[in-house]
Write an enzyme that holds these catalytic residues in place. Structure first.
Site, mmCIF file in Angstrom:
data_model
loop_
_atom_site.group_PDB
_atom_site.id
_atom_site.type_symbol
_atom_site.label_atom_id
_atom_site.label_comp_id
_atom_site.label_asym_id
_atom_site.label_seq_id
_atom_site.Cartn_x
_atom_site.Cartn_y
_atom_site.Cartn_z
ATOM 1 N N LYS A 127 -5.870 10.700 0.479
ATOM 2 C CA LYS A 127 -5.889 9.342 0.986
ATOM 3 C C LYS A 127 -7.119 8.660 0.417
ATOM 4 O O LYS A 127 -8.247 9.091 0.681
ATOM 5 C CB LYS A 127 -5.921 9.356 2.516
ATOM 6 N N VAL A 144 -5.378 0.264 2.877
ATOM 7 C CA VAL A 144 -5.408 -1.195 2.802
ATOM 8 C C VAL A 144 -6.568 -1.656 1.927
ATOM 9 O O VAL A 144 -6.412 -2.517 1.057
ATOM 10 C CB VAL A 144 -5.517 -1.805 4.217
ATOM 11 N N SER A 174 -13.495 1.178 10.047
ATOM 12 C CA SER A 174 -12.692 1.277 8.832
ATOM 13 C C SER A 174 -13.332 0.512 7.683
ATOM 14 O O SER A 174 -13.859 -0.594 7.858
ATOM 15 C CB SER A 174 -11.291 0.724 9.092
ATOM 16 N N ALA A 175 -13.243 1.100 6.490
ATOM 17 C CA ALA A 175 -13.709 0.419 5.284
ATOM 18 C C ALA A 175 -12.866 -0.790 4.952
ATOM 19 O O ALA A 175 -13.264 -1.621 4.124
ATOM 20 C CB ALA A 175 -13.712 1.398 4.105
ATOM 21 N N ASP A 176 -11.690 -0.910 5.593
ATOM 22 C CA ASP A 176 -10.853 -2.083 5.363
ATOM 23 C C ASP A 176 -11.638 -3.365 5.622
ATOM 24 O O ASP A 176 -11.524 -4.342 4.864
ATOM 25 C CB ASP A 176 -9.628 -2.072 6.292
ATOM 26 N N ASP A 230 -18.256 4.306 13.719
ATOM 27 C CA ASP A 230 -16.979 4.575 13.053
ATOM 28 C C ASP A 230 -16.190 3.280 12.921
ATOM 29 O O ASP A 230 -15.650 2.751 13.888
ATOM 30 C CB ASP A 230 -16.186 5.608 13.866
ATOM 31 N N LYS A 276 -4.121 -1.339 14.533
ATOM 32 C CA LYS A 276 -3.469 -0.308 15.333
ATOM 33 C C LYS A 276 -4.058 -0.311 16.737
ATOM 34 O O LYS A 276 -5.272 -0.401 16.921
ATOM 35 C CB LYS A 276 -3.630 1.057 14.661
ATOM 36 N N GLU A 328 0.838 -1.206 0.000
ATOM 37 C CA GLU A 328 0.000 0.000 0.000
ATOM 38 C C GLU A 328 0.868 1.249 0.000
ATOM 39 O O GLU A 328 2.070 1.191 0.283
ATOM 40 C CB GLU A 328 -0.940 -0.012 1.206
#
Length: 305
Positions: free
Chosen positions: A89, A109, A143-145, A141, A162, A28
């Protein structure tokens, strides 16, 4: 090699490797465009590609140049993402916007995995995975990951998620999304800066060949999910866990006091941790990334046979 969408470009070196059935590792680019300061970002980007080549694998750093997603950036294109002004981003949802507006973008990612899969790449390495944010029960909230990896059959090597995220909730979401997670030579889920998040894993593997076998089993069953290989940083090189916990608590308190929310939360917390640790967290970050790149290259070789 499958036929990619017309709106993306595959670099010549990567295209040749895929056509020949040689191993390729996707990397990435947000770690370069948004995760590291200049000129360290360019040094890391080029060194990572050299690290992959030294292991007999073709690197495919992925990003967006002038609106065009590129799988296998050239050295000049990597440099542009590292130093150009206005680099955005991009997750998957941002790709058509970046294309229409002809923007430069580092790919997350999610976007990297999506583009890599469509180019025919089967293995990817990153540092830390996105996940469920703290307080997500109220903010939603996440992540779209996670959603992308639920529908993108790639093998992804990361050092867990993380530690600024809600790790327990992230593991629950991964289970709900039917995304298999295995520890590489560990039964403890790592937390990026530290080797042990405090959460156990049900399964572990010992070799790159086992990771390749797991990916093959997934494909034989026709399942669409990614396989996540959790590769912890070396215990001797992790951030001291007690120090990490104290700094993280201070970072979360600062974010709350300053009203930092949404997509601004992660960069705020990571920057706070970096400053509070005197840059030590950055060095751990790089150690994490190098370890994942090395393992990803070995798995790519095993997958290619």
């Amino acid at each position: 090699m499958q036929t990619p969408p017309t709106g993306m470009r595959i670099g010549d070196e990567v295209r040749d490797a895929l056509e020949d059935g040689d191993p390729v590792l996707a990397l990435e680019s947000t770690i370069l465009s948004h995760g590291l300061p200049a000129p360290r970002n360019l040094e890391v980007g080029l060194a990572s590609e050299q690290q992959v080549r030294a292991l007999g694998v073709t690197p495919a750093t992925i990003g967006v140049i002038d609106g065009v997603p590129v799988v296998g950036l050239s050295t000049e294109e990597i440099e542009r993402l590292c130093i150009a002004e206005g680099v955005v981003k991009a997750s998957v949802r941002d790709l058509p916007i970046a294309r229409a507006k002809r923007l430069h973008a580092g790919t997350t990612v999610a976007a990297t995995a999506w583009l890599a899969h469509r180019a025919g790449i089967r293995v990817m390495s990153t540092g830390g995975l996105g996940g469920v944010h703290r307080g997500a029960s109220e903010t939603f909230d996440e992540s779209a990951d996670l959603g992308t990896l639920a529908t993108t059959p790639i093998t992804l090597v990361s050092a867990g998620v993380k530690s600024i995220l809600d790790i327990a909730a992230t593991l629950e979401r991964l289970e709900t999304l039917n995304i298999p997670v295995v520890g590489y030579r560990t039964e403890r889920y790592p937390a990026f800066y530290v080797t042990d998040s405090g959460f156990a894993l049900d399964y572990r593997i010992e070799t790159p060949a086992e990771a390749a076998a797991l990916a093959l089993a997934r494909d034989e069953l026709g399942l669409p999910q990614a396989v996540l290989v959790a590769n912890p940083v070396d215990e001797a090189k992790q951030l001291d866990p007690a120090f990490h916990d104290r700094v993280l608590a201070e970072a979360l308190a600062a974010a709350s006091a300053q009203g930092v929310t949404g997509h601004d939360t992660t960069p705020f917390l990571l920057d706070f941790v970096q400053r509070a640790t005197g840059g030590e967290s950055l060095e751990v970050n790089l150690e994490v990334y190098r370890g994942n790149v090395a393992l990803g290259a070995e798995i790519a070789r095993a997958v290619a046979g």
